[in-house]
Design a protein around this motif. Structure first.
Motif, mmCIF file in Angstrom:
data_model
loop_
_atom_site.group_PDB
_atom_site.id
_atom_site.type_symbol
_atom_site.label_atom_id
_atom_site.label_comp_id
_atom_site.label_asym_id
_atom_site.label_seq_id
_atom_site.Cartn_x
_atom_site.Cartn_y
_atom_site.Cartn_z
ATOM 1 N N TYR A 197 0.785 -1.208 0.117
ATOM 2 C CA TYR A 197 -0.017 0.093 -0.123
ATOM 3 C C TYR A 197 0.798 1.303 -0.081
ATOM 4 N N PRO A 198 0.329 2.447 -0.648
ATOM 5 C CA PRO A 198 1.340 3.662 -0.582
ATOM 6 C C PRO A 198 1.304 4.371 0.879
ATOM 7 N N PHE A 199 1.769 3.793 1.591
ATOM 8 C CA PHE A 199 1.788 4.193 3.052
ATOM 9 C C PHE A 199 2.442 5.550 3.128
ATOM 10 N N SER A 200 2.023 6.509 3.930
ATOM 11 C CA SER A 200 2.772 7.861 4.469
ATOM 12 C C SER A 200 4.225 7.522 5.195
ATOM 13 N N THR A 201 4.992 8.423 4.959
ATOM 14 C CA THR A 201 6.302 8.094 5.777
ATOM 15 C C THR A 201 6.043 8.020 7.312
ATOM 16 N N ASP A 202 5.060 8.705 7.905
ATOM 17 C CA ASP A 202 4.996 8.420 9.229
ATOM 18 C C ASP A 202 4.499 7.033 9.385
ATOM 19 N N MET A 203 3.522 6.563 8.594
ATOM 20 C CA MET A 203 2.985 5.246 8.804
ATOM 21 C C MET A 203 4.090 3.994 8.420
ATOM 22 N N ILE A 204 4.992 4.434 7.577
ATOM 23 C CA ILE A 204 6.135 3.293 7.314
ATOM 24 C C ILE A 204 7.025 3.488 8.641
ATOM 25 N N GLU A 205 7.233 4.528 9.287
ATOM 26 C CA GLU A 205 7.906 4.397 10.578
ATOM 27 C C GLU A 205 7.117 3.705 11.709
ATOM 28 N N ASN A 206 5.875 3.782 11.641
ATOM 29 C CA ASN A 206 5.349 2.805 12.754
ATOM 30 C C ASN A 206 5.353 1.405 12.430
ATOM 31 N N LEU A 207 5.144 1.232 11.004
ATOM 32 C CA LEU A 207 5.173 -0.252 10.665
ATOM 33 C C LEU A 207 6.582 -0.988 10.989
ATOM 34 N N SER A 208 7.511 -0.019 10.726
ATOM 35 C CA SER A 208 8.925 -0.570 11.135
ATOM 36 C C SER A 208 9.059 -0.763 12.539
ATOM 37 N N ARG A 209 8.593 0.229 13.483
ATOM 38 C CA ARG A 209 8.819 -0.027 14.881
ATOM 39 C C ARG A 209 7.823 -1.317 15.324
ATOM 40 N N ALA A 210 6.718 -1.378 14.627
ATOM 41 C CA ALA A 210 5.971 -2.529 15.027
ATOM 42 C C ALA A 210 6.466 -4.107 14.581
ATOM 43 N N ALA A 211 7.305 -3.851 13.330
ATOM 44 C CA ALA A 211 7.981 -5.051 12.897
ATOM 45 C C ALA A 211 9.144 -5.580 13.654
ATOM 46 N N THR A 212 9.850 -4.730 14.217
ATOM 47 C CA THR A 212 10.807 -5.015 15.347
ATOM 48 C C THR A 212 10.319 -5.892 16.588
ATOM 49 N N LYS A 213 9.264 -5.528 17.032
ATOM 50 C CA LYS A 213 8.494 -6.122 18.177
ATOM 51 C C LYS A 213 7.591 -7.258 17.619
ATOM 52 N N ILE A 214 7.808 -8.018 16.414
ATOM 53 C CA ILE A 214 6.646 -8.923 16.138
ATOM 54 C C ILE A 214 6.992 -10.044 16.770
ATOM 55 N N ALA A 215 8.252 -10.363 17.271
ATOM 56 C CA ALA A 215 8.392 -11.565 17.959
ATOM 57 C C ALA A 215 7.583 -11.841 19.195
ATOM 58 N N SER A 216 7.342 -10.657 19.853
ATOM 59 C CA SER A 216 6.528 -10.515 21.038
ATOM 60 C C SER A 216 5.118 -10.253 20.982
ATOM 61 N N ILE A 217 4.726 -10.091 19.776
ATOM 62 C CA ILE A 217 3.108 -9.833 19.314
ATOM 63 C C ILE A 217 2.656 -11.038 18.998
ATOM 64 N N ASN A 218 1.260 -11.317 19.623
ATOM 65 C CA ASN A 218 0.786 -12.395 19.523
ATOM 66 C C ASN A 218 -0.404 -12.487 18.654
ATOM 67 N N ALA A 219 -1.235 -11.519 18.260
ATOM 68 C CA ALA A 219 -2.285 -11.570 17.322
ATOM 69 C C ALA A 219 -2.154 -10.044 16.621
ATOM 70 N N PHE A 220 -3.012 -10.016 15.476
ATOM 71 C CA PHE A 220 -2.977 -8.864 14.592
ATOM 72 C C PHE A 220 -3.496 -7.847 15.261
ATOM 73 N N GLU A 221 -4.472 -7.927 16.314
ATOM 74 C CA GLU A 221 -4.920 -6.650 16.984
ATOM 75 C C GLU A 221 -3.781 -5.775 17.799
ATOM 76 N N GLU A 222 -2.641 -6.493 18.396
ATOM 77 C CA GLU A 222 -1.752 -6.105 18.977
ATOM 78 C C GLU A 222 -0.787 -5.319 17.953
ATOM 79 N N PHE A 223 -0.771 -5.907 16.801
ATOM 80 C CA PHE A 223 0.280 -5.171 15.670
ATOM 81 C C PHE A 223 -0.440 -3.928 15.288
ATOM 82 N N LEU A 224 -1.767 -3.839 15.059
ATOM 83 C CA LEU A 224 -2.597 -2.828 14.624
ATOM 84 C C LEU A 224 -2.309 -1.756 15.885
ATOM 85 N N ASN A 225 -2.413 -2.197 16.869
ATOM 86 C CA ASN A 225 -2.243 -1.001 17.994
ATOM 87 C C ASN A 225 -0.682 -0.385 18.020
#
Length: 412
Positions: A197-225
């Motif tokens: 998706y053509p995400f904004s710069t801020d959203m890409i930063e948020n996605l990158s941050r969430a991706a680094t925590k993916i090992a401790s995330i148990n569900a999509f709802e947490e990732f969305l948060n």
């Protein structure tokens, strides 16, 4: 509007004096919770009780998230009573969603905004205990972030019609897969995210941050948060805090006991969240039929679609002959238009209770919390006072009078 009026009249045989035929039921008389009939003729409202700490009216915008909004509205009310919230400062629905465990992360079903139930939220937040809770604010992390609709409304949530949400969903499962071996997501860069998706710069930063925590995330709802709650909103100084929250849930299937419990709660300035059936008609084996009146009787079917909402008031209407009927005030998550077209939310007790009882689980949910303690010295200071969560029109003298009259007031 004419159809709504006919619908209401047909739903009340006491007043309409009509024999309700099966054909009428199919064409006009749906078994729904929201049948309203304001006082008519000699009728008058003889008693009325409403909660004082009214949460704001929200709009779930077509998502299957009514259960989430109902629970958040209960928390809004507790927050108002604590003095931490008001009409300008409310709890982020997305933050509540992100703290709710709806799935184990192995299923690709998008459950968070496509159905759920109130016990899932209450269990995730408090696990049956009395705890202090804190949330980001709706202003900081608004629900509108996920409303980039890209399709035609058809009554059912379809993630394909929400391209940004679908992209986040696909990214979550792909990143999970990519990090299974060593917990490191090698392709998680701007190019990788923009493939979805053509995400904004801020959203890409948020996605990158969430991706680094993916090992401790148990569900999509947490990732969305992680993605949708900005970093600044996670600062404890920016959050609203509700002390001593405990959810209570009771199974009540008797109408008199239900009414007694509602009145008890409203007198204590507490709303109640319930779920009920919203009956939908369909013509079995005829998927393309547009006019349900043309459906053969042997193919006419109804299905129970669940919906969750708050009850926040009770009133009795009586006529000059002493005949009375009861109504509840519904606090719904369908935006302000629901109140506009439903007598400010007041609906008939009988149909509402029947729809509630027809649901698979007759559960009443309410929240206990510790209200902010008001001391007399608070009213000696000047400033902006709120009573029952609404910004006041007066000074400390006015707030003191309101407090004495039974309102909950505080200084912000």
């Amino acid at each position: 509007m004419i159809k709504l009026f006919i619908f209401s009249i047909l739903s009340l045989t006491t007043f309409a004096k009509l024999e309700i035929t099966e054909e009428m039921k199919w064409n006009e008389y749906n078994h729904a919770a929201y049948q309203q009939l304001p006082p008519m003729g000699s009728e008058r409202v003889t008693s009325q009780l409403e909660v004082k700490s009214k949460p704001i009216i929200r709009d779930q915008d077509g998502f299957g998230s009514c259960y989430l909004f109902a629970t958040t509205s209960l928390l809004d009310q507790a927050c108002i009573k604590s003095g931490a919230c008001d009409e300008d400062k409310q709890i982020s629905v997305l933050d509540v969603l992100g703290k709710t465990q709806l799935q184990n992360g192995n299923s690709k079903e998008f459950l968070g905004l496509n159905g759920g139930n109130i016990p899932q939220v209450t269990r995730s937040l408090t696990n049956g205990k009395k705890v202090d809770l804190s949330f980001s604010t709706e202003e900081c992390a608004p629900y509108q972030q996920i409303e980039n609709y890209n399709g035609q409304a058809n009554g059912d949530f379809d993630i394909e019609e929400h391209p940004q949400l679908k992209a986040m969903n696909d990214i979550y499962y792909q990143v999970k897969k990519e990090t299974e071996s060593d917990g490191f997501c090698r392709p998680c860069n701007e190019e990788f995210f923009k493939k979805y998706y053509p995400f904004s710069t801020d959203m890409i930063e948020n996605l990158s941050r969430a991706a680094t925590k993916i090992a401790s995330i148990n569900a999509f709802e947490e990732f969305l948060n992680e993605v949708l709650i900005p970093k600044k909103c996670r600062d404890e100084k920016e959050k609203v805090k509700i002390p001593g929250v405990k959810f209570h849930q009771e199974h009540i299937s008797d109408k008199d006991k239900f009414r007694k419990k509602m009145i008890e709660l409203f007198e204590n300035d507490q709303s109640a969240a319930i779920s009920s059936c919203t009956w939908q008609r369909y013509c079995e084996g005829e998927d393309d039929i547009s006019d349900m009146s043309m459906c053969p009787q042997e193919k006419r079917k109804r299905s129970c679609g669940g919906h969750a909402y708050l009850l926040s008031g009770f009133r009795t209407i009586c006529d000059s002959n002493g005949e009375c009927r009861n109504q509840y005030k519904v606090h719904n998550s369908w935006g302000t238009h629901f109140n506009v077209f439903n007598d400010n939310g007041w609906v008939e007790e009988g149909p509402l209770f029947d729809a509630y009882k027809d649901f698979s689980n007759q559960l009443v949910t309410y929240v206990e919390s510790e209200p902010k303690k008001i001391v007399r010295s608070d009213f000696s200071r000047s400033g902006i006072y709120y009573c029952d969560g609404v910004r006041g029109a007066g000074d400390n003298v006015w707030a003191n009078k309101m407090q004495r009259a039974g309102h909950r007031c505080y200084l912000r």
